[in-house]
Design a protein around this motif. Structure first.
Motif, PDB file in Angstrom:
ATOM      1  N   ASN A 165      13.944   5.799  -3.307  1.00  0.00           N
ATOM      2  CA  ASN A 165      13.239   6.943  -2.660  1.00  0.00           C
ATOM      3  C   ASN A 165      12.212   7.871  -3.430  1.00  0.00           C
ATOM      4  OD1 ASN A 165      14.800   7.088  -0.177  1.00  0.00           O
ATOM      5  ND2 ASN A 165      16.589   7.720  -1.163  1.00  0.00           N
ATOM      6  N   ASP A 166      12.286   7.586  -4.896  1.00  0.00           N
ATOM      7  CA  ASP A 166      11.239   8.147  -5.717  1.00  0.00           C
ATOM      8  C   ASP A 166      10.061   6.981  -5.467  1.00  0.00           C
ATOM      9  OD1 ASP A 166       9.961   9.456  -8.013  1.00  0.00           O
ATOM     10  OD2 ASP A 166      10.240   7.343  -8.777  1.00  0.00           O
ATOM     11  N   LEU A 167      10.249   5.824  -5.539  1.00  0.00           N
ATOM     12  CA  LEU A 167       9.109   4.904  -5.372  1.00  0.00           C
ATOM     13  C   LEU A 167       8.347   4.901  -4.098  1.00  0.00           C
ATOM     14  CD1 LEU A 167       7.287   2.564  -6.474  1.00  0.00           C
ATOM     15  CD2 LEU A 167       9.490   0.826  -5.756  1.00  0.00           C
ATOM     16  N   SER A 168       9.354   5.033  -3.142  1.00  0.00           N
ATOM     17  CA  SER A 168       8.851   5.327  -1.688  1.00  0.00           C
ATOM     18  C   SER A 168       7.679   6.660  -1.771  1.00  0.00           C
ATOM     19  CB  SER A 168       9.595   5.357  -0.454  1.00  0.00           C
ATOM     20  OG  SER A 168      10.500   6.438  -0.757  1.00  0.00           O
ATOM     21  N   ALA A 169       8.027   7.538  -2.339  1.00  0.00           N
ATOM     22  CA  ALA A 169       7.248   8.551  -2.240  1.00  0.00           C
ATOM     23  C   ALA A 169       6.094   8.362  -3.100  1.00  0.00           C
ATOM     24  CB  ALA A 169       8.176  10.062  -2.996  1.00  0.00           C
ATOM     25  N   ARG A 170       6.227   7.828  -3.956  1.00  0.00           N
ATOM     26  CA  ARG A 170       4.990   7.571  -5.048  1.00  0.00           C
ATOM     27  C   ARG A 170       3.778   6.413  -4.226  1.00  0.00           C
ATOM     28  NH1 ARG A 170       6.296   5.028  -9.817  1.00  0.00           N
ATOM     29  NH2 ARG A 170       8.457   5.081  -9.166  1.00  0.00           N
ATOM     30  N   LEU A 171       4.430   5.696  -3.543  1.00  0.00           N
ATOM     31  CA  LEU A 171       3.780   4.882  -2.508  1.00  0.00           C
ATOM     32  C   LEU A 171       2.972   5.712  -1.433  1.00  0.00           C
ATOM     33  CD1 LEU A 171       6.144   1.739  -2.692  1.00  0.00           C
ATOM     34  CD2 LEU A 171       3.678   1.769  -3.582  1.00  0.00           C
ATOM     35  N   LEU A 172       3.514   6.453  -0.817  1.00  0.00           N
ATOM     36  CA  LEU A 172       3.024   7.246   0.131  1.00  0.00           C
ATOM     37  C   LEU A 172       1.879   8.121  -0.347  1.00  0.00           C
ATOM     38  CD1 LEU A 172       6.194   8.439   2.290  1.00  0.00           C
ATOM     39  CD2 LEU A 172       4.327   6.788   3.185  1.00  0.00           C
ATOM     40  N   LEU A 173       2.141   8.670  -1.600  1.00  0.00           N
ATOM     41  CA  LEU A 173       1.163   9.480  -2.338  1.00  0.00           C
ATOM     42  C   LEU A 173       0.079   8.793  -2.668  1.00  0.00           C
ATOM     43  CD1 LEU A 173       3.417  11.645  -4.387  1.00  0.00           C
ATOM     44  CD2 LEU A 173       2.078  12.653  -2.587  1.00  0.00           C
ATOM     45  N   ALA A 174       0.190   7.497  -2.876  1.00  0.00           N
ATOM     46  CA  ALA A 174      -0.914   6.652  -3.170  1.00  0.00           C
ATOM     47  C   ALA A 174      -1.833   6.180  -1.987  1.00  0.00           C
ATOM     48  CB  ALA A 174      -0.515   5.442  -3.881  1.00  0.00           C
ATOM     49  N   GLY A 175      -1.247   6.489  -0.968  1.00  0.00           N
ATOM     50  CA  GLY A 175      -2.059   5.968   0.412  1.00  0.00           C
ATOM     51  C   GLY A 175      -1.501   4.839   0.900  1.00  0.00           C
ATOM     52  N   TYR A 176      -0.320   4.229   0.539  1.00  0.00           N
ATOM     53  CA  TYR A 176       0.177   3.031   1.098  1.00  0.00           C
ATOM     54  C   TYR A 176       0.935   3.560   2.227  1.00  0.00           C
ATOM     55  CZ  TYR A 176      -1.202   0.368  -3.108  1.00  0.00           C
ATOM     56  OH  TYR A 176      -2.139  -0.207  -4.042  1.00  0.00           O
ATOM     57  N   GLY A 177       1.423   2.331   3.182  1.00  0.00           N
ATOM     58  CA  GLY A 177       2.400   2.698   4.254  1.00  0.00           C
ATOM     59  C   GLY A 177       3.566   2.163   3.871  1.00  0.00           C
TER      60      GLY A 177
END
Length: 312
Positions: free
Chosen positions: A194-206
């Motif tokens: 869940n931490d990795l998914s949050a960082r990916l969302l913050l980086a602009g990824y889907g």
């Protein structure tokens, strides 16, 4: 002379620790799943499994073994990811050594990635095997519809399980991989996916969820183990949530508000069946949040720095 390796577009990473019998069944299900051509990386932190007793290949797939004296699921997954990158893979899927994957599990992930190059992470369903709910629990998470989420506000809808997930390696490399302070066997015990998914969302990824990928989970915990598991989950979740707020600012307050509403209503995204008291759950979450708010974060990767020294 450089070692020539056949590049597999898709890799599967299975991390294991002292579960040889279950691992054998997991590996067999992975090899029997499509597509036929894939790289399977086993990261063994137990120094216990004898690879010679396991299949080394099947219908175009290749199995490689990495033994490590490290501890922690995030560490093991990062080791597997590094090997997949070294061997030229584009995507890597993860499951646990107490799961059986569906025949189209990997195909479902690949189909989602092929929809859009900005999709960096895909979760599927983790379906609990049959069990007696009077004796304990098997955690599970069922995806109800296939969707793609974007922006950190959408994080409230992405609370899946790492036993059924896949990542695009290029995006993962740009965001620093799994935070090794989070996840089973680490200081903060959970919430690495869940931490990795949050960082990916913050980086602009889907980040996507798909109904086409599924595993069956056999990780039964009795009542005492279930209590400890939920407390560990909330400790890590508190730390990961605090980090998300620090990295995302005001944008990250919406998913926190949704989490608070779920807590007040007694709803949990992960099906646990038996929960500790609200007081115990809140105490564990707030302890994790305190650590997450006060521990240094690497500005490039978004991972915690020096957390063991900070806690001790």
């Amino acid at each position: 002379m450089a070692l020539l390796m056949h590049p597999f577009k898709t890799a599967v990473v299975v991390c294991t620790r002292y579960r040889p019998a279950q691992l054998f069944d997991t590996l067999r299900s992975v090899l029997q799943s499509g597509p036929a051509e894939k790289l399977v990386i086993i990261v063994d932190q137990s120094n216990y499994v004898e690879p010679a007793h396991f299949p080394a290949s099947a219908e175009g797939s290749q199995v490689i073994w990495i033994t490590s004296k490290t501890v922690g699921l995030s560490v093991a997954r990062n080791i597997g990811v590094a090997e997949a990158v070294r061997r030229g893979s584009e995507f890597v899927a993860f499951t646990d050594d107490d799961c059986l994957v569906d025949a189209q599990w990997l195909v479902g992930f690949i189909d989602q990635f092929n929809l859009d190059p900005t999709i960096a992470m895909v979760f599927g369903s983790t379906r609990p095997a049959a069990f007696d709910s009077n004796r304990g629990v098997i955690p599970g998470y069922i995806v109800k519809q296939t969707r793609v989420y974007r922006g950190i506000a959408a994080k409230a809808h992405v609370e899946a399980m790492g036993a059924c997930m896949a990542v695009r390696l290029r995006a993962m490399q740009r965001t620093g991989g799994f935070d090794e302070a989070l996840g089973a066997g680490s200081t903060l015990r959970s919430a690495e996916e869940n931490d990795l998914s949050a960082r990916l969302l913050l980086a602009g990824y889907g980040v996507s969820e798909t109904t086409q990928s599924e595993v069956v989970h056999f990780g039964f915990r009795d009542m005492f183990e279930a209590y400890e598991m939920v407390m560990s989950y909330l400790l890590g979740s508190g730390a990961a949530t605090a980090k998300m707020i620090r990295l995302g600012g005001l944008r990250a307050l919406w998913p926190l508000a949704v989490m608070a509403q779920r807590w007040l209503l007694g709803q949990s995204a992960i099906k646990l069946h038996h929960l500790p008291s609200r007081y115990d759950r809140l105490r564990a979450f707030l302890r994790g949040a305190k650590i997450g708010f006060t521990t240094a974060i690497d500005p490039h990767s978004g991972c915690f720095l020096g957390i063991d020294d900070h806690i001790n």
